[in-house]
Design a protein around this motif. Structure first.
Motif, PDB file in Angstrom:
ATOM      1  N   SER A 284      45.203  71.679  93.031  1.00  0.00           N
ATOM      2  CA  SER A 284      44.232  71.796  91.941  1.00  0.00           C
ATOM      3  C   SER A 284      44.283  73.163  91.291  1.00  0.00           C
ATOM      4  O   SER A 284      44.315  73.287  90.055  1.00  0.00           O
ATOM      5  N   VAL A 285      44.305  74.219  92.095  1.00  0.00           N
ATOM      6  CA  VAL A 285      44.282  75.564  91.515  1.00  0.00           C
ATOM      7  C   VAL A 285      45.618  75.890  90.855  1.00  0.00           C
ATOM      8  O   VAL A 285      45.658  76.611  89.838  1.00  0.00           O
ATOM      9  N   ILE A 286      46.714  75.366  91.385  1.00  0.00           N
ATOM     10  CA  ILE A 286      48.017  75.568  90.732  1.00  0.00           C
ATOM     11  C   ILE A 286      48.014  74.923  89.352  1.00  0.00           C
ATOM     12  O   ILE A 286      48.457  75.522  88.361  1.00  0.00           O
ATOM     13  N   VAL A 287      47.492  73.703  89.266  1.00  0.00           N
ATOM     14  CA  VAL A 287      47.438  72.990  87.987  1.00  0.00           C
ATOM     15  C   VAL A 287      46.520  73.711  87.003  1.00  0.00           C
ATOM     16  O   VAL A 287      46.802  73.767  85.802  1.00  0.00           O
ATOM     17  N   VAL A 288      45.416  74.280  87.495  1.00  0.00           N
ATOM     18  CA  VAL A 288      44.504  75.038  86.626  1.00  0.00           C
ATOM     19  C   VAL A 288      45.255  76.151  85.909  1.00  0.00           C
ATOM     20  O   VAL A 288      45.168  76.304  84.687  1.00  0.00           O
ATOM     21  N   HIS A 289      46.014  76.932  86.657  1.00  0.00           N
ATOM     22  CA  HIS A 289      46.758  78.036  86.039  1.00  0.00           C
ATOM     23  C   HIS A 289      47.900  77.519  85.159  1.00  0.00           C
ATOM     24  O   HIS A 289      48.156  78.082  84.090  1.00  0.00           O
ATOM     25  N   ALA A 290      48.547  76.456  85.600  1.00  0.00           N
ATOM     26  CA  ALA A 290      49.663  75.905  84.817  1.00  0.00           C
ATOM     27  C   ALA A 290      49.187  75.362  83.480  1.00  0.00           C
ATOM     28  O   ALA A 290      49.850  75.552  82.452  1.00  0.00           O
ATOM     29  N   GLN A 291      48.024  74.688  83.471  1.00  0.00           N
ATOM     30  CA  GLN A 291      47.519  74.074  82.242  1.00  0.00           C
ATOM     31  C   GLN A 291      46.857  75.079  81.310  1.00  0.00           C
ATOM     32  O   GLN A 291      46.550  74.745  80.163  1.00  0.00           O
ATOM     33  N   ASN A 292      46.606  76.279  81.802  1.00  0.00           N
ATOM     34  CA  ASN A 292      45.951  77.296  80.972  1.00  0.00           C
ATOM     35  C   ASN A 292      46.873  78.477  80.684  1.00  0.00           C
ATOM     36  O   ASN A 292      46.424  79.619  80.589  1.00  0.00           O
ATOM     37  N   ALA A 293      48.171  78.175  80.562  1.00  0.00           N
ATOM     38  CA  ALA A 293      49.191  79.143  80.132  1.00  0.00           C
ATOM     39  C   ALA A 293      49.285  80.348  81.055  1.00  0.00           C
ATOM     40  O   ALA A 293      49.560  81.465  80.609  1.00  0.00           O
ATOM     41  N   GLU A 294      49.066  80.134  82.347  1.00  0.00           N
ATOM     42  CA  GLU A 294      49.237  81.202  83.337  1.00  0.00           C
ATOM     43  C   GLU A 294      50.295  80.745  84.343  1.00  0.00           C
ATOM     44  O   GLU A 294      50.033  80.569  85.526  1.00  0.00           O
TER      45      GLU A 294
END
Length: 687
Positions: A284-294
């Motif tokens: 979940s946290v990996i996807v959060v950063h991936a989807q927010n250009a991080e």
């Protein structure tokens, strides 16, 4: 019997249950053998038979479970329920439903545990008729009064598409437990009605029912899907107040909710506060950063999961591969491909689709083809990724071939994304006839009405053929308001063919839709500059300055030995700048000897010709290319990324360089891939 008594029947039953909980078939079979050895020649007691049937059914071995059931002269409802439940849980819904008539013929009466499993099987099979029959049987047998049976029936009606039946049955329930409320909420989200899920949660609270982790997760998923940040934050406060913030499932849902609401800081705070983190937490946290250009932080967290000893999951790898696609990180993607192979998840349809998409978007269409051909199963995402990969390369022939294969096999139906990719490939490949035929027949052939994206492809298609006026006529007849992509395609066509008047019309429309996009102003300025109309060109640039629009600085980057080297125009800060400048000077001499003439049409008209040429030699993509030629061994393709559209002079220069040095050079700008080889480019000089 003495041996069995010495071992203890309860101990043997416990050993069987331990095999189930640990999912150890070896332990289960060993215990079964010990039971037979202890009892021989006496028959198997019913309670041990039930335990063994349950074990084999739960471990997805229906054949030995059914054999044990057939050997029992007096099978009980417990035996049948264990086998039915195991079949339903292991995605064998048809087997579970076929066991029900056998149960009735054996004069066994189903109970409140049997029917929920059968209703679950009907839901999994998507068979409303079987569900209706089970509902009728529950009503006649008096079992519908059990709240778990009714909740299972509500869930079944939702999953088989009988929404009105589900609502009616739910409203008639005299007592609604949390299972029933959760069934309503989770299915409302699956059916695409997040507001209905929120409303059910509020009614649950008004009914004085206490929500559980499933309820909270459903509500947060609903808030995430419509980005109701304030409402989700309020629930977060309630969760903390009643002590559910330590629950890992609820914590994961909160991370996902904040991520989808673009609140990365809050998502990270929730993640960091979790005492227990499972693989879903990390995903979940990996996807959060991936989807927010991080993307870099997403990969750093991935490495942290490996250090923590977590095994990569299909969801984690597919999410990271999507990040590689955005970064054009081919080497990172290859590394993740190796991880997927080692973890035995490369055959997963989601991982496979992500691999095809990653290789296609990173410009390695050959590797995308290899993964695509090896996939045992494909969904519409897989097919779209393959077609999109060819479209990005401008390979219309292969895009059309894959599209025809997709429609011929009839495994999955093309959607609007498929048609956008195919028509885009036709536009980039100059296949006017095929592209127009597909556009004109798409509703009849595929049942899809044209959207703005399809009109943009048609305008691009006609613009490439020099038919800008016809494209403009189509735009004026569109049934919806033309989007930025439609007018942008027309403006670019006017740039290529020097149609200043029509270009001004397209640009004015774009300025109205998005007045602060610098790219449209620059395109219009370049159209006038190309035609030698410097006054109008300078006026457009002045308008940009007056309203505070700044052109994004162009930059190019290239990866070498796990490091990304970034260049901007006239950049002299690189540690190997002296070598880069020396190589550029040498290449210029060889290019001029081969017939190259600098294209200075878009340079500032106040500059002298020599100054214009000097400006062009220092463009970011040329600097990146020179670095690549210095470092990357011969025989390996040089891959360069650029944040803006590649300029005309750089495009011409790289064509010459590809032939002079005998190298394949792949440049990905913000529009498409350019594959330069032997003095040619895959775009056919239209981009």
């Amino acid at each position: 019997m003495a041996s069995l008594l010495a071992t203890g029947p309860q101990a043997l039953a416990g050993a069987v249950e331990l095999a189930v909980s640990s999912r150890s078939l070896l332990r289960g079979r060993s215990t079964h053998a010990q039971i037979i050895k202890s009892l021989y020649p006496l028959p198997l007691p019913s309670f041990l038979s039930n335990h063994l049937i349950n074990m084999y059914a739960k471990l997805d071995l229906p054949s030995p479970a059914f054999l044990l059931l057939s050997l029992d002269p007096y099978p009980s409802v417990v035996s049948f329920t264990a086998l039915i439940s195991g079949a339903a849980q292991n995605n064998r819904p048809l087997l579970a439903l076929n066991l029900f008539p056998l149960l009735l013929r054996s004069s066994v009466r189903p109970n409140d545990f049997t029917l929920p499993s059968l209703l679950k099987a009907a839901a999994r099979l998507g068979c409303p008729l079987a569900g209706l029959q089970l509902h009728t049987f529950s009503l006649k047998s008096g079992l519908l009064s059990d709240v778990f049976v009714t909740s299972a029936a509500v869930d079944m009606y939702h999953k088989t598409g009988l929404i009105s039946h589900a609502r009616h049955l739910f409203d008639e329930m005299p007592h609604k437990n949390i299972v029933a409320w959760n069934a309503v909420m989770t299915n409302a989200i699956l059916d695409g009605f997040p507001e209905a899920a929120m409303d059910a949660f509020i009614r649950l609270r008004l009914a004085a029912e206490n929500p559980n982790e499933v309820s909270f997760c459903a509500f947060l998923n609903a808030c995430a899907s419509v980005e109701y940040f304030r409402l989700g934050s309020q629930l977060h406060s309630f969760i903390i107040r009643i002590g559910f913030d330590t629950n890992v499932s609820v914590g994961n849902a909160l991370v996902d909710f904040y991520g989808k609401c673009s609140s990365v800081v809050e998502a990270r705070q929730v993640f960091d506060s979790l005492v227990i983190k499972n693989d879903v937490s990390w995903c979940s946290v990996i996807v959060v950063h991936a989807q927010n250009a991080e993307e870099e932080e997403a990969f750093r967290l991935y490495l942290a999961t490996r250090r923590e000893g977590f095994i990569p999951t299909d969801f984690m790898i597919s999410s990271l591969l999507t990040t590689c696609s955005g970064l054009s990180g081919l080497e990172l993607g290859r590394s993740l491909h190796a991880v997927a192979v080692r973890s035995c998840i490369d055959g997963n349809i989601f991982v496979g689709s992500a691999l095809v998409d990653m290789y296609g978007k990173c410009g390695s269409i050959e590797e995308a083809e290899q993964v695509f051909e090896l996939m045992p199963e494909r969904n519409f995402v897989t097919w779209n990724a393959m077609v999109g990969g060819y479209a990005a390369q401008g390979n219309a022939s292969m895009a059309l071939k894959v599209f025809d294969e997709m429609t011929r096999r009839d495994e999955v139906k093309p959607n609007y994304v498929t048609l956008v990719s195919v028509m885009s490939a036709c536009a980039r490949g100059g296949r006017l006839k095929e592209g127009m035929e597909l556009f004109e027949e798409m509703e009849k052939r595929c049942g899809i009405k044209p959207r703005n994206e399809h009109y943009a492809c048609v305008v691009d298609l006609l613009g490439r053929a020099g038919m800008e006026e016809k494209a403009y006529e189509i735009i004026k007849k569109m049934p919806m308001k033309p989007s930025v992509s439609v007018w942008g395609a027309l403006l670019n066509a006017c740039r290529i063919h020097g149609k200043e008047k029509l270009g001004r019309i397209a640009a004015e429309e774009l300025f109205e839709i998005d007045p602060f996009d610098s790219g449209n102003h620059v395109l219009l300025s370049n159209i006038f500059a190309s035609a030698g109309r410097w006054k109008e060109s300078i006026e457009v640039r002045k308008e940009m300055k007056d309203v505070g629009i700044k052109k994004e600085p162009g930059c190019s980057w290239i990866t070498w030995k796990n490091s990304v080297h970034v260049f901007q125009a006239k950049d002299t800060s690189h540690e190997r700048n002296a070598e880069i400048q020396a190589l550029l000077a040498e290449l210029l001499q060889r290019m001029v000897a081969a017939g190259y003439t600098p294209d200075t049409r878009f340079a500032l008209y106040e500059l002298e010709d020599e100054e214009k040429e000097s400006e062009l030699y220092q463009h970011s993509e040329k600097l990146a290319l020179a670095f690549g030629l210095i470092c990357i061994p011969h025989g390996i393709a040089i891959r360069i990324n650029k944040n803006l559209r590649v300029c005309g002079d750089c495009h011409q220069a790289i064509k010459f360089i590809s032939g002079i040095v005998g190298r394949e050079i792949i440049v990905r700008d913000n529009v498409r891939f350019h594959r330069f080889k032997d003095y040619q480019c895959s775009c056919g000089d239209y981009w």
